[in-house]
Design a protein around this motif. Sequence first.
Motif, PDB file in Angstrom:
ATOM      1  N   THR F  47      -8.945  -6.204   6.302  1.00 23.04           N
ATOM      2  CA  THR F  47      -8.931  -7.258   5.290  1.00 23.04           C
ATOM      3  C   THR F  47      -9.533  -6.728   3.992  1.00 23.04           C
ATOM      4  O   THR F  47     -10.172  -5.672   3.962  1.00 23.04           O
ATOM      5  N   GLN F  48      -9.324  -7.516   2.928  1.00 22.88           N
ATOM      6  CA  GLN F  48      -9.940  -7.167   1.647  1.00 22.88           C
ATOM      7  C   GLN F  48     -11.459  -7.232   1.773  1.00 22.88           C
ATOM      8  O   GLN F  48     -12.167  -6.455   1.144  1.00 22.88           O
ATOM      9  N   ALA F  49     -11.958  -8.126   2.612  1.00 24.30           N
ATOM     10  CA  ALA F  49     -13.407  -8.206   2.832  1.00 24.30           C
ATOM     11  C   ALA F  49     -13.926  -6.908   3.446  1.00 24.30           C
ATOM     12  O   ALA F  49     -14.967  -6.390   3.029  1.00 24.30           O
ATOM     13  N   ARG F 110      11.422   8.567  -4.736  1.00 23.56           N
ATOM     14  CA  ARG F 110      10.986   7.215  -4.339  1.00 23.56           C
ATOM     15  C   ARG F 110      10.320   7.305  -2.967  1.00 23.56           C
ATOM     16  O   ARG F 110      10.969   7.677  -1.992  1.00 23.56           O
ATOM     17  N   PHE F 111       9.053   6.957  -2.891  1.00 25.09           N
ATOM     18  CA  PHE F 111       8.348   7.057  -1.616  1.00 25.09           C
ATOM     19  C   PHE F 111       8.332   5.713  -0.888  1.00 25.09           C
ATOM     20  O   PHE F 111       8.246   4.659  -1.505  1.00 25.09           O
ATOM     21  N   GLY F 112       8.432   5.800   0.422  1.00 25.95           N
ATOM     22  CA  GLY F 112       8.257   4.626   1.267  1.00 25.95           C
ATOM     23  C   GLY F 112       6.898   4.696   1.936  1.00 25.95           C
ATOM     24  O   GLY F 112       6.421   5.783   2.253  1.00 25.95           O
ATOM     25  N   VAL F 113       6.273   3.548   2.146  1.00 29.05           N
ATOM     26  CA  VAL F 113       4.967   3.487   2.797  1.00 29.05           C
ATOM     27  C   VAL F 113       5.115   2.728   4.112  1.00 29.05           C
ATOM     28  O   VAL F 113       5.770   1.685   4.147  1.00 29.05           O
ATOM     29  N   ILE F 114       4.536   3.272   5.162  1.00 32.94           N
ATOM     30  CA  ILE F 114       4.509   2.581   6.448  1.00 32.94           C
ATOM     31  C   ILE F 114       3.095   2.068   6.675  1.00 32.94           C
ATOM     32  O   ILE F 114       2.162   2.843   6.885  1.00 32.94           O
ATOM     33  N   SER F 115       2.939   0.738   6.605  1.00 41.92           N
ATOM     34  CA  SER F 115       1.634   0.115   6.793  1.00 41.92           C
ATOM     35  C   SER F 115       1.473  -0.341   8.234  1.00 41.92           C
ATOM     36  O   SER F 115       2.460  -0.552   8.942  1.00 41.92           O
ATOM     37  N   ILE F 116       0.245  -0.518   8.648  1.00 42.12           N
ATOM     38  CA  ILE F 116       0.001  -1.045   9.991  1.00 42.12           C
ATOM     39  C   ILE F 116       0.426  -2.513  10.062  1.00 42.12           C
ATOM     40  O   ILE F 116       1.299  -2.875  10.842  1.00 42.12           O
ATOM     41  N   GLY F 117      -0.184  -3.351   9.234  1.00 43.78           N
ATOM     42  CA  GLY F 117       0.132  -4.781   9.302  1.00 43.78           C
ATOM     43  C   GLY F 117       0.561  -5.323   7.950  1.00 43.78           C
ATOM     44  O   GLY F 117       0.281  -4.717   6.912  1.00 43.78           O
ATOM     45  N   PRO F 118       1.251  -6.446   7.919  1.00 46.39           N
ATOM     46  CA  PRO F 118       1.771  -6.994   6.654  1.00 46.39           C
ATOM     47  C   PRO F 118       0.680  -7.446   5.692  1.00 46.39           C
ATOM     48  O   PRO F 118       0.910  -7.489   4.484  1.00 46.39           O
ATOM     49  N   LYS F 119      -0.520  -7.758   6.209  1.00 43.50           N
ATOM     50  CA  LYS F 119      -1.580  -8.257   5.318  1.00 43.50           C
ATOM     51  C   LYS F 119      -2.024  -7.208   4.312  1.00 43.50           C
ATOM     52  O   LYS F 119      -2.581  -7.540   3.268  1.00 43.50           O
ATOM     53  N   SER F 120      -1.856  -5.943   4.633  1.00 45.11           N
ATOM     54  CA  SER F 120      -2.344  -4.919   3.704  1.00 45.11           C
ATOM     55  C   SER F 120      -1.341  -4.622   2.592  1.00 45.11           C
ATOM     56  O   SER F 120      -1.688  -3.974   1.604  1.00 45.11           O
TER      57      SER F 120
END
Lengths: 222, 222, 222, 222, 222, 222
Positions: F47-49, F110-120
């Motif tokens: 989280t941002q926290a 053009r770079f693609g990013v693979i994040s763990i979860g959608p919240k980030s």
Amino acid sequence: MAIHVINPNSLTDVTEGLDAAIAPMRAVCSVPIETHTLIQGPPGIETQAHVDLVVAPLLAQAQKLRATASAFVIACYSDPGLATLREQMDVPVMGIAEAAILTAMTMGQRFGVISIGPKSIPRHMRYLGAMGVTDRLADDRALGLSVQGLSDAQVTQARLLEIGTALRDLDGADVLILGCAGMARYRATLEDALGLPVIDPCQAATAMAIGALALHKAQKGS
Amino acid sequence: MAIHVINPNSLTDVTEGLDAAIAPMRAVCSVPIETHTLIQGPPGIETQAHVDLVVAPLLAQAQKLRATASAFVIACYSDPGLATLREQMDVPVMGIAEAAILTAMTMGQRFGVISIGPKSIPRHMRYLGAMGVTDRLADDRALGLSVQGLSDAQVTQARLLEIGTALRDLDGADVLILGCAGMARYRATLEDALGLPVIDPCQAATAMAIGALALHKAQKGS
Amino acid sequence: MAIHVINPNSLTDVTEGLDAAIAPMRAVCSVPIETHTLIQGPPGIETQAHVDLVVAPLLAQAQKLRATASAFVIACYSDPGLATLREQMDVPVMGIAEAAILTAMTMGQRFGVISIGPKSIPRHMRYLGAMGVTDRLADDRALGLSVQGLSDAQVTQARLLEIGTALRDLDGADVLILGCAGMARYRATLEDALGLPVIDPCQAATAMAIGALALHKAQKGS
Amino acid sequence: MAIHVINPNSLTDVTEGLDAAIAPMRAVCSVPIETHTLIQGPPGIETQAHVDLVVAPLLAQAQKLRATASAFVIACYSDPGLATLREQMDVPVMGIAEAAILTAMTMGQRFGVISIGPKSIPRHMRYLGAMGVTDRLADDRALGLSVQGLSDAQVTQARLLEIGTALRDLDGADVLILGCAGMARYRATLEDALGLPVIDPCQAATAMAIGALALHKAQKGS
Amino acid sequence: MAIHVINPNSLTDVTEGLDAAIAPMRAVCSVPIETHTLIQGPPGIETQAHVDLVVAPLLAQAQKLRATASAFVIACYSDPGLATLREQMDVPVMGIAEAAILTAMTMGQRFGVISIGPKSIPRHMRYLGAMGVTDRLADDRALGLSVQGLSDAQVTQARLLEIGTALRDLDGADVLILGCAGMARYRATLEDALGLPVIDPCQAATAMAIGALALHKAQKGS
Amino acid sequence: MAIHVINPNSLTDVTEGLDAAIAPMRAVCSVPIETHTLIQGPPGIETQAHVDLVVAPLLAQAQKLRATASAFVIACYSDPGLATLREQMDVPVMGIAEAAILTAMTMGQRFGVISIGPKSIPRHMRYLGAMGVTDRLADDRALGLSVQGLSDAQVTQARLLEIGTALRDLDGADVLILGCAGMARYRATLEDALGLPVIDPCQAATAMAIGALALHKAQKGS
């Protein structure tokens, strides 16, 4: 003195819908909020010609309301006459597209817009460019329903959900804007179904007008 | 229930100044507006370290106010903790930098920012980029006064006029933002002298919080 | 059939000036080029209200010319009615601001714009944003002359040189646009003095209309 | 004197195709339009190495044509040597990619590009960035056909329709560009099938060269 | 195996200067770093034609070095042939302009560029656009010295300070790039005088090549 | 003296994974590279926290390492405390998100990013905006796996391939970034399967730190 919300199309039931949408705000704001129908307007604002040609009667009506105006809201998602009315008035003037976009920018990082028809999307894109906020757009997708479909609440709600889902899952939107003045009644259901904030532009603009009025008073020191 | 405006530095006279600046808004809004000082905050927020490290006590204070909060305003022009507080609260949260910028976007096409010192400008630039509104910036210029200079109202007013004139005439700004929580008292004089709207960010954010609260109520249908 | 160039202000000497400016193009193009004055237009287009309200008579005049139109040029640097006229016509329609900007993009990397008065600059900035080309702008600077100054060719030429020099040397412009329909006669002198290409927007738009007409014919295969 | 259109690959049938594509423009323009094949060029321009290495022979050929040149068109969708040729010539020089993009910007708000193969897309993206118009791109999609597929008109037409449909319906394009010098013969059919304007870049660049030539003459006052 | 740094102009003293500039890096990196002069290159790279035409001999020299190359650095601030060499090699390839810009992005928020002459600025602007980082540029200003001035170290140092001061104080730069391969010897003095980081692009690119080589090895797992 | 790589979450196996990922770099760099776990950090930064609150202990640990630090790497893909640590240290400081993005900009357009979860993802978007490189992003897509899924290497590898394929084929990415500190072991397989470069951010940042250290030494002239 009042906040004057002008619906620039001639349909009084659209005005009634927006009056209902903003009614709860009257409890927060000590200044009355009045809604108006532009009888000289077209029944709907769909083409760029409609947008351009509604400005003259809209300005005329605003001049008539000037003496009692604490603020104005132009309740059409193309913000016709917004820059001109700001040039002519010394009270706050809000357009519902601009206000919905600025509000969305406080609720998420990429907003999706749900438009009625595909013809308005290039117009919306020009406007986002003029506002300098294109990078905050996830995408703008059209309902593309027939007049008959739009008049059927169940069909419209289902299509809103379909388009909203695409904006969320394919385009990465984390907040949605209803890109039309007359869809407030679908807002809450769509928000619940999608788990994203959904913004009715008339509500957003009236809310910003209340804030702008407060700011105006504080700036005048009274 | 109240709109809680939190000054995250420990200087109570800054809090008093912002309370005075927003006082006239209480006549517009039916919800009380309360100002608070973050006693655990630093005496001023100047470095990125100040910004980062004030988040923890700020969040703690916000949690204490949660039960009575209709909305929050974070009254520091670096908007510390804004994204986090929005993550944690289900009422509107405004930061004074974001709110001032969004407000400026309704009052002009290119805004100028007057910062206290040059060190904060890169931080402001990162923030404008994160907001996606860099194209709306005319420029950000620093007062660059000593502590002594800042404590002298006449010196400060003169320097504000000098920087504001440069933003208007060299950079093309048509609206200005005071890039600091504690300069509201200079606003009106500067606006008159320059002939441009000048925005105090605490006033702008409190105004947007009033609007956001109205929107929140309308969305809840009551 | 002809390319119709419409001056949307009511001043016939402006129309005469632009006719002279484009006269040499008639040798290149096999289709006649006709210039017209919008008698119902205002004597000058300076405010956003002027821009918005001239659209209705402009569209009406275009409809009258429709049967004989191979292409249209709207000869006002705010491009009033451009999107609408394109919506309504199936022949090429050019606006002089858009055409001047696109032409400048083939002659240099950063264009400077010389506007008549400062009030039009925010309008120009919105338009560049809508076109998505803000990054190509060096800056937009206003002559800021009185009506008397503007009517004096020597004063105007001197001020054009001053502003053009600032755009070149302070803002990094490598091509300039005269941001007004009526300054073609100053173009060549300014270009020689500055050593940069200078674009008269009426010439640029008529040239692009000739090209667009050629393209239109090629696309129709005849 | 003539407008010289140079195909920088060595395939004379590509040159013949582009000559046919621009033939109807000769009726509009009083200056002859001549097409040329760069015999020293590669049979196709696919890699960045092809683009870089074709510049030397292209410049040499342009120098030979200089004495009779009213304007130049470089007929390869990577615009090899465009900036250099402009540096060296005092007549208008157009590249077909730049011209197609600028033309698309007058016909729609978001253009889609149909590329031959995926390897050229990063090159196209760099070019759009250099032009500062990335925000106007809907997307760039590749046909991805084998040499055999490309040589079969029916296969190519079907694939163009498929990609064009994706650009319109998934990416929001309202105008399309054929991102290659040799596909003019498919243009009209694709335009009819999709209901969107489709731009052949050789036609667009030759049209802009005609316009630029007219502008050049007007600027010289004759 | 070595990191090959190629100076694409024919001046061996430029190569010697850059060898001296990067010499201390040899203590950090276990792979040798070799500098080379492109004898077939022009004595200086000033025009777009120079940039385009140097690619062929540069690629040829790189092919000769291929068997012993762990990485390449192209030591000209126009990064000639960078995309092509990357296409052809499977080891890291760095260009000094790109590397200096990316390095500047880790040292400040807005970088200023000091160019030798004004003619190269439009080329630099196109490149920043192609990299998509225009918003990070403070400005690009030219020394504008004669050949004689450039050959006088005292004159050059004084002018660098003058331009650097303008970039810092008028344009808001918080980090500077020397926009040329041959000015490393002025770097430290300028940095001390201005109180801002100053980047020599040859040093930055060689440093990034060392890092890229380390990354390459880690990705290969050995 | 050493390059200190700090994992700001408390999981020592994440630190071990990153130590293994960067181990081969030790052969290139003459300065030791040490990895550290921030024991006071949370078990994961989601989280941002988490991001905001980890800054204080992270800065404290960096201060303890200061005397032996040639450079720092912050090994969390939200780059917590990066600007602050740069403010406080006079040696290079790298964050793995920034470094991965800058590295990607040298490997593709053009770079693609693979994040763990959608919240980030909104957090990542704000960061790209702050870096001014939004135009280089293809898209950012989330794995969206449960904790159980993430702990199963086969499930994770399959999902990485699925998301990476979408980034390549639907979004146009030509280089990918693993948007998390702990996925280096999947990198090589994913790169082979997709035929695109795949960047582990810890490797990229450590590599850039090696380069930055070399640059730092060269700038100090020793």
